[in-house]
Design a protein around this motif. Structure first.
Motif, PDB file in Angstrom:
ATOM      1  N   ASN A 240      40.700  51.297  -5.283  1.00  0.00           N
ATOM      2  CA  ASN A 240      41.415  51.647  -4.055  1.00  0.00           C
ATOM      3  C   ASN A 240      41.013  53.058  -3.638  1.00  0.00           C
ATOM      4  O   ASN A 240      40.994  53.979  -4.468  1.00  0.00           O
ATOM      5  N   VAL A 241      40.692  53.221  -2.358  1.00  0.00           N
ATOM      6  CA  VAL A 241      40.304  54.520  -1.817  1.00  0.00           C
ATOM      7  C   VAL A 241      41.100  54.768  -0.543  1.00  0.00           C
ATOM      8  O   VAL A 241      41.263  53.857   0.278  1.00  0.00           O
ATOM      9  N   SER A 242      41.576  55.971  -0.364  1.00  0.00           N
ATOM     10  CA  SER A 242      42.294  56.346   0.858  1.00  0.00           C
ATOM     11  C   SER A 242      41.539  57.462   1.564  1.00  0.00           C
ATOM     12  O   SER A 242      41.062  58.411   0.914  1.00  0.00           O
ATOM     13  N   LEU A 253      32.322  56.169   0.631  1.00  0.00           N
ATOM     14  CA  LEU A 253      33.563  55.640   0.068  1.00  0.00           C
ATOM     15  C   LEU A 253      33.432  55.425  -1.432  1.00  0.00           C
ATOM     16  O   LEU A 253      34.307  55.819  -2.204  1.00  0.00           O
ATOM     17  N   LYS A 332      40.313  49.932   1.114  1.00  0.00           N
ATOM     18  CA  LYS A 332      40.274  51.234   1.773  1.00  0.00           C
ATOM     19  C   LYS A 332      41.547  51.383   2.595  1.00  0.00           C
ATOM     20  O   LYS A 332      41.880  50.522   3.413  1.00  0.00           O
ATOM     21  N   THR A 334      43.928  53.805   5.217  1.00  0.00           N
ATOM     22  CA  THR A 334      43.847  54.881   6.205  1.00  0.00           C
ATOM     23  C   THR A 334      45.090  55.759   6.105  1.00  0.00           C
ATOM     24  O   THR A 334      46.226  55.265   6.077  1.00  0.00           O
TER      25      THR A 334
END
Length: 338
Positions: A240-242, A253, A332, A334
């Protein structure tokens, strides 16, 4: 009235010579004399030289009980009386009646060659040993409406037995397969339907049914694969990436960590699955295996925390040409810009 003792005069019929001659002429023109002095109607042969003959290649054949496929039993040849090729051969009777046999003109022979066939499923009636173990077929060939003397074919039905597989592995005897599994070859062997490198397990269990329609034998074989191929692995997913909503194009990313246990060359692909229409916002570099934010002309903003999509789901998969890795998920999120 005649009185007693009066004799009855015999009646006499007179015929002129011309009447007698005409009668003889009519008899000679309408009747033929066969050997032995018998008179035959017009159109029938007066001797064997004008009669066709039927010649069976076999007078006795066998067929297995429960057979369903169309089968050639024997051949029959019509020997015409002259140069004509208008012979036709047929089964005119059978005992028992309604037998599943027929005579057809040979496709590979001359016009006077025929074949006796078991019609099988084409005739929707099959031989059955318990119903009739023997058939007697009467075959006649005809030429110009003149029939040959009949010839007889005996068809014996043999009782059906279970199929026997003589070289099948049993118990702990296994097949070691290193070539190409899934279907029977014409010779009865097991062949692979896919390349062995596409098999992702060490052992495949095959259940095989051997059937002659009436009886079926079920067998199980274990197919073991030695030195088999292994799936590529993506080590650093799921993840998981924000990022902030004002992130610009080209932002990295993540970079995928992909390995192949067999050191085979691997190709990798990533694409957005939710929402699929937003796939254009991300870019996957095949060579570096990096997932980046796409660069759009005029530095357009791609993300909107308030009115846009807040979460994107990206699926990635690696392949060595035969096996693929498990599909792994990259998410991803936001964030509101600072």
């Amino acid at each position: 009235m005649r009185g007693h003792g009066q004799q009855r005069q015999p009646m006499t019929t007179s015929r002129t010579e011309s009447d007698t001659t005409a009668a003889r002429r009519l008899a000679s023109s309408s009747l033929a004399t066969a050997p032995g002095g018998l008179c035959l109607p017009p159109g029938l042969p007066t001797d064997d030289s004008q009669t066709p003959h039927a010649d069976l290649a076999d007078t006795y054949v066998t067929i297995s009980d429960g057979a369903v496929m169309e089968t050639l039993l024997t051949s029959v040849k019509c020997l015409p009386s002259g140069a004509t090729t208008s012979c036709i051969c047929n089964i005119i009777s059978s005992a028992p009646p309604f037998s599943p046999f027929d005579v057809w003109r040979s496709k590979t022979g001359t016009q006077t060659e025929f074949e006796v066939h078991y019609v099988g499923q084409r005739g929707h009636y099959f031989v059955n040993y318990t119903v009739a173990s023997t058939y007697r077929l009467e075959v006649v060939c005809s030429e110009n409406n003149v029939d040959s003397s009949p010839v007889f074919l005996e068809v014996d039905v043999w009782p059906n037995h279970h199929p026997v597989v003589t070289n099948w592995p049993s118990g702990d005897d296994d097949f070691l397969v290193s070539g190409v599994i899934a279907s029977f070859s014409a010779s009865g062997g097991i062949e692979l339907a896919v390349h062995s490198s596409s098999v992702a397990v060490d052992r495949v269990v095959c259940k095989v049914d051997v059937s002659d329609v009436s009886n079926t034998v079920s067998l199980t074989v274990f197919v073991d694969f030695s030195n088999r191929n292994h799936q590529p692995i993506i080590n650093n997913l799921p993840k998981n990436v924000s990022i902030f909503e004002n992130t610009t194009g080209g932002f990295l990313l993540t970079a995928l960590d992909v390995i192949d246990p067999d050191n085979d060359p691997v190709t990798t692909d990533c694409h957005v699955v939710y929402p699929a229409a937003e796939n254009y916002k991300f870019y996957f570099d095949i060579r570096s295996r990096e997932i980046k934010v796409s660069q759009l002309p005029r530095a357009q903003s791609l993300f909107d925390f308030d009115d846009g999509v807040r979460q994107y789901v990206i699926h990635c998969v690696a392949s060595d040409g035969y096996l693929t890795s498990a599909v792994v998920r990259f998410t991803k999120n936001t964030r509101k810009s600072r």
